[in-house]
Design an enzyme around this catalytic site. Structure first.
Site, PDB file in Angstrom:
ATOM      1  N   GLU A  60       0.834  -1.202   0.000  1.00 19.36           N
ATOM      2  CA  GLU A  60       0.000   0.000   0.000  1.00 19.36           C
ATOM      3  C   GLU A  60       0.867   1.250   0.000  1.00 19.36           C
ATOM      4  O   GLU A  60       0.536   2.241  -0.656  1.00 19.36           O
ATOM      5  CB  GLU A  60      -0.956  -0.008   1.198  1.00 19.36           C
ATOM      6  CG  GLU A  60      -2.058  -1.067   1.096  1.00 19.36           C
ATOM      7  CD  GLU A  60      -1.586  -2.499   1.363  1.00 19.36           C
ATOM      8  OE1 GLU A  60      -0.459  -2.651   1.887  1.00 19.36           O
ATOM      9  OE2 GLU A  60      -2.329  -3.438   1.055  1.00 19.36           O
ATOM     10  N   HIS A 129     -11.967  -6.025   7.798  1.00 22.29           N
ATOM     11  CA  HIS A 129     -12.701  -5.717   6.559  1.00 22.29           C
ATOM     12  C   HIS A 129     -13.912  -4.833   6.875  1.00 22.29           C
ATOM     13  O   HIS A 129     -14.916  -4.883   6.175  1.00 22.29           O
ATOM     14  CB  HIS A 129     -13.203  -6.985   5.865  1.00 22.29           C
ATOM     15  CG  HIS A 129     -12.116  -7.970   5.531  1.00 22.29           C
ATOM     16  ND1 HIS A 129     -11.742  -8.965   6.370  1.00 22.29           N
ATOM     17  CD2 HIS A 129     -11.341  -8.087   4.434  1.00 22.29           C
ATOM     18  CE1 HIS A 129     -10.768  -9.679   5.813  1.00 22.29           C
ATOM     19  NE2 HIS A 129     -10.496  -9.169   4.639  1.00 22.29           N
TER      20      HIS A 129
HETATM   21  C1  LIG Z   1      -2.106  -5.019   4.251  1.00 23.39           C
HETATM   22  C2  LIG Z   1      -3.050  -5.853   3.461  1.00 23.39           C
HETATM   23  N1  LIG Z   1      -3.275  -5.568   2.156  1.00 23.39           N
HETATM   24  C3  LIG Z   1      -4.155  -6.289   1.431  1.00 23.39           C
HETATM   25  C4  LIG Z   1      -4.846  -7.326   2.007  1.00 23.39           C
HETATM   26  C5  LIG Z   1      -5.873  -8.105   1.196  1.00 23.39           C
HETATM   27  N2  LIG Z   1      -5.386  -9.459   0.894  1.00 23.39           N
HETATM   28  C6  LIG Z   1      -5.701 -10.500   1.687  1.00 23.39           C
HETATM   29  S1  LIG Z   1      -4.959 -11.909   1.209  1.00 23.39           S
HETATM   30  C7  LIG Z   1      -4.216 -11.156  -0.109  1.00 23.39           C
HETATM   31  C8  LIG Z   1      -3.311 -11.940  -0.999  1.00 23.39           C
HETATM   32  C9  LIG Z   1      -2.120 -12.495  -0.271  1.00 23.39           C
HETATM   33  O1  LIG Z   1      -1.362 -13.299  -1.114  1.00 23.39           O
HETATM   34  P1  LIG Z   1      -0.100 -14.098  -0.614  1.00 23.39           P
HETATM   35  O2  LIG Z   1       0.735 -13.248   0.272  1.00 23.39           O
HETATM   36  O3  LIG Z   1       0.550 -14.697  -1.777  1.00 23.39           O
HETATM   37  O4  LIG Z   1      -0.717 -15.229   0.346  1.00 23.39           O
HETATM   38  P2  LIG Z   1      -1.710 -16.420  -0.064  1.00 23.39           P
HETATM   39  O5  LIG Z   1      -3.087 -15.899   0.110  1.00 23.39           O
HETATM   40  O6  LIG Z   1      -1.421 -16.828  -1.441  1.00 23.39           O
HETATM   41  O7  LIG Z   1      -1.441 -17.506   0.920  1.00 23.39           O
HETATM   42  C10 LIG Z   1      -4.580  -9.799  -0.157  1.00 23.39           C
HETATM   43  C11 LIG Z   1      -4.144  -8.845  -1.181  1.00 23.39           C
HETATM   44  C12 LIG Z   1      -4.592  -7.593   3.362  1.00 23.39           C
HETATM   45  N3  LIG Z   1      -5.209  -8.601   4.016  1.00 23.39           N
HETATM   46  N4  LIG Z   1      -3.711  -6.860   4.069  1.00 23.39           N
END
Ligand SMILES: Cc1ncc(C[n+]2csc(CCOP(=O)(O)OP(=O)(O)O)c2C)c(N)n1
Ligand SMILES: [Mg+2]
Lengths: 337, 408
Positions: A60, A129
């Site tokens: 972000e 959320h």
């Molecule tokens: C600071 C923040 N930004 C965005 C999100 C929204 N978000 C939740 S899971 C996710 C994807 C995460 O991907 P990854 O790190 O590859 O983990 P995976 O879900 O594949 O295990 C996002 C963008 C969040 N939870 N926290």
């Protein structure tokens, strides 16, 4: 005119802005090919190409930091933070950088960016959320803060925000994306299809920043609200039969002091509602303004209805959410005072 | 005149409608990558950030220098843990559809990573996990019923309905309270480990992060502190190829690997086949031993694949070919361990089918017990009082007034 949900209206707003101005770029997490987790940017990459609408790395601070750099180089970025709850890593860039670029450089550089973020609760999203961080932005000199409550305003305000010369925080109440929500969670959901504010002009139009709107005229008490709470306040007026004047602030900063004072001077009473936690919430600013400007017209103490001063819970969502029962009780108490 | 610049935006090889193609993914043959001593100079093993440590070969045999860290009994137990986690996930996804909870996050395809890693830790070590490492709890015999109570946010939910489903907290079993805000746990893991060193204790920490989340500043903050203070911590990147709809190339950039991020910080950086239970365990053990011997942090990238949806709110067919998971070259962790045990002669198709039924039964029994305490929208759920409590050690007057306003 066209029928739109709030998501469609927001997408249309970006579409219109991108179509008119090549310097408008749109990016954020999952925003490109997929079109955003709420689908607000669906189709924009296909239409405008990958260099004007793309997926950002999950950073972000990176999203906002690069937007500031792009703006300094003549672009008008309109970026998405996936949920307002995830803006905190960008807080430094937003409050210490974007907000002050103009001031500290004496307009040598400016920062015409829009930061969109879904806000508010009502979807069982738990503490990460559901937050409403508007007061964390209204407390910062140099930012404008917008919270639409319906598709019409969302599109008009978003285009105005993108065209604005200064940074705008654009908070989208996610519970309103697909339909108005008056807090009666036990009732069936109706979409924007039949709501008058679901009728949205096609093409370019703006709703100017800084102008509130009276959503219900009334004589007895003024309700100051924004976002989802506008619909809750309307429901509370309906439920209690109290002749409330419901004002949708639409823009929190700059606020529409004339609209606020005109109404409170007329009704002599004021109830302020927001989803965000009570203490140091934007309601405190509104209460202070009303006290400063309408003191001699007031016939009852100003009341605030807000989220409790706890983190946003998961299972107890409806005990936390300031629904029509709590707003209605405040209206009744204000009338009885 | 110089040529006009243009913006580079990476794209995955294929999108829905295309034919999955992983031919560009370089896979080291099982047994090929060497096993250096744990006190190796990190500068001598920089190439390990680009290869993949693998133990199980195509024939199901365990080969090479990383083989042999587990007994047959431990391997059978590992299979059991993976299958229990898979059964729990399957049942909870259905429960979410039935409205018994609001949200669920599954592990399909990634079960080996957290279940095998748990076995390299000791009591008192601490994990700073993400939402996709519930195997850490499963492999430590945390009661299923308690997990489901949390998922259902019922009257027995240890977190009182305050937290999103699956965001557990179990200090007793080395599981730091999960956050929904990505990456924040990474420097926290390093801090926990630094405290262990400051206090002169012997416990270590493990930090966890997804491929996508390595883009956050907190990932890099964790690495620099770990590197500078040689913190006794194992830093785990789970590269499951996807971050919701965003392919790993967006976070990774360039042509490096996630493991290679550790090279700039001067720490041993290894890549391992995340779908190989034996390899995950062996590499985890190596890194844990380094941490325990005060040799400092290790960065490990687990190469795996998120075979399921991101969460119950997600539909991956909108952004990747449906067949992609079947085409993933590192296969399925359960099938691979099963094949290995069969090759060793300690397992059979029959026993496997039996275990599968048993795991389902175990989950269903726990689920029924949990349901007797309510589900998300039933009446026996955490109270309004629970919502106000625990914000502070002692409730301040303003909050007490608010609670009284609700009449509780
Ligand atoms: C600071 C923040 N930004 C965005 C999100 C929204 N978000 C939740 S899971 C996710 C994807 C995460 O991907 P990854 O790190 O590859 O983990 P995976 O879900 O594949 O295990 C996002 C963008 C969040 N939870 N926290
Ligand atoms: Mg991932």
């Amino acid at each position: 005119m066209a029928r739109m949900t709030m998501i469609q209206a927001i997408r249309d707003g970006m579409d219109v802005a991108m179509g008119r101005d090549n310097s408008v770029v749109v990016y954020g997490e999952d925003v490109g090919y997929f079109g955003g987790v709420f689908r607000a940017t669906q189709g924009l990459q296909e239409k405008y190409g990958k260099s004007r609408c793309f997926d950002a790395p999950i950073s972000e601070s990176g999203i906002v930091g690069t937007a500031i750099g792009m703006a300094a180089n003549g672009m008008r970025p309109c970026v998405e933070i996936q949920f307002a709850d995830y803006m905190y890593p960008a807080y430094d860039q937003i409050t210490q950088e974007a907000a002050r670029i103009r001031y500290r450089s004496n307009a040598d550089f400016t920062c015409p960016i829009v930061i969109r973020m879904p806000t508010g609760g009502g979807i069982f999203g738990g503490q990460t959320h559901s937050q409403s961080p508007e007061a964390l932005f209204t407390h910062v000199a140099g930012l404008k803060v917008v919270v639409p409550s319906n598709p019409y305003d969302a599109k008009g305000l978003l285009i105005a925000a993108i065209e604005d010369p200064d940074p705008v925080i654009f908070l989208e109440p996610k519970r309103l994306y697909n339909g108005p929500f008056d807090g009666h969670y036990e009732r069936p959901v109706t979409g924007w299809g039949k709501h008058p504010d679901g009728e949205v002009p096609e093409g370019h139009f703006t709703v100017p920043l800084g102008q509130a709107k009276i959503k219900r005229e009334g004589r007895d008490v003024t309700v100051l609200a924004y976002g989802t709470m506008v619909h809750v306040a309307l429901a509370a007026a309906e439920d209690t039969g109290i002749d409330a004047e419901v004002i949708d602030l639409r823009t929190l900063l700059p606020y529409d002091l004339d609209a606020i004072t005109a109404s409170v001077k007329k009704t002599g009473r004021c109830v302020i509602v927001h989803e965000a936690t009570l203490t140091s919430g934007f309601g405190a600013e509104l209460a202070a303004l009303v006290a400063e400007h309408c003191f001699y017209s007031l016939e009852a103490p100003i009341r605030r209805v807000a989220g409790w001063d706890t983190p946003y819970p998961h299972a107890q969502e409806w005990d936390y959410f300031p629904g029509p029962a709590r707003v209605g009780a405040a209206l009744t108490q204000t009338m009885e005072a | 005149m110089p040529k006009p610049l243009s913006l580079h935006v990476p794209e995955p090889e294929v999108r829905p409608g295309g034919v999955p193609d992983f031919s560009g993914v370089h896979i080291s043959p099982a047994g090929e990558v060497g096993r250096p001593p744990v006190d190796v100079d990190p500068r001598e093993i920089r190439d390990m950030a680009f290869s993949i440590i693998r133990v199980l070969n195509r024939e199901g045999e365990a080969v090479g220098p990383w083989a042999g860290s587990l007994s047959d009994d431990q391997l059978t137990e590992g299979l059991r843990h993976m299958m229990l986690l898979r059964a729990l996930d399957a049942r909870m996804i259905i429960a979410q559809r039935q409205g018994k909870t609001s949200f669920y996050i599954q592990h399909l395809g990634e079960e080996a990573v957290s279940t095998a890693f748990r076995k390299v830790l000791n009591k008192g070590d601490m994990n700073f996990a993400t939402y996709r490492q519930a195997g850490l709890l499963i492999a430590d015999d945390y009661p299923l019923e308690t997990m489901i109570n949390q998922i259902y946010a019922n009257s027995e939910d240890p977190l009182k309905g305050r937290q999103l489903p699956t965001l557990y907290s179990v200090r007793e079993q080395g599981f730091f309270t999960l956050s929904g805000n990505l990456a924040t746990q990474f420097p926290q893991a390093v801090g926990w480990a630094m405290a262990s060193a400051i206090k002169g204790e012997t416990n270590i920490a493990a930090g966890w992060i997804g491929d996508g989340s390595t883009a956050e500043s907190d990932f890099h903050a964790g690495l620099v502190f770990a590197s500078t203070f040689k913190a006794p911590v194992v830093l785990n990147v789970v590269n499951n190829q996807w971050a919701i709809s965003t392919f790993q190339g967006i976070a990774r950039g360039g042509v490096g690997t996630f493991a290679a991020r550790g090279l700039g910080y001067g720490m041993p950086s290894l890549r391992v086949d995340g779908n190989d239970y034996l390899a995950v365990h062996a590499v985890g053990l190596w890194a844990a031993e380094r941490a325990r011997r005060n040799l400092g942090p290790t960065l490990i990238e687990y190469v795996t694949y998120r075979a399921g949806a991101h969460s119950t709110s997600d539909d991956p067919s909108a952004y990747r070919p449906k067949e992609e998971s079947a085409a993933w070259p590192l296969g399925d962790p359960v099938i691979r361990l099963k094949a290995h045990l069969i090759v060793k002669g300690v397992w059979s198709e029959d026993r496997h089918a039996q275990l599968e039924a048993e795991m389902l039964d175990t989950v269903v029994t726990a689920q029924k017990a949990a349901e007797s305490h309510g589900t998300l929208h039933s009446d026996n759920r955490p109270s309004v009082r629970d919502m106000f409590e625990g914000v502070y050690a002692e409730m301040p007057p303003h909050l007490r007034r608010q609670r009284q306003e609700t009449g509780v």
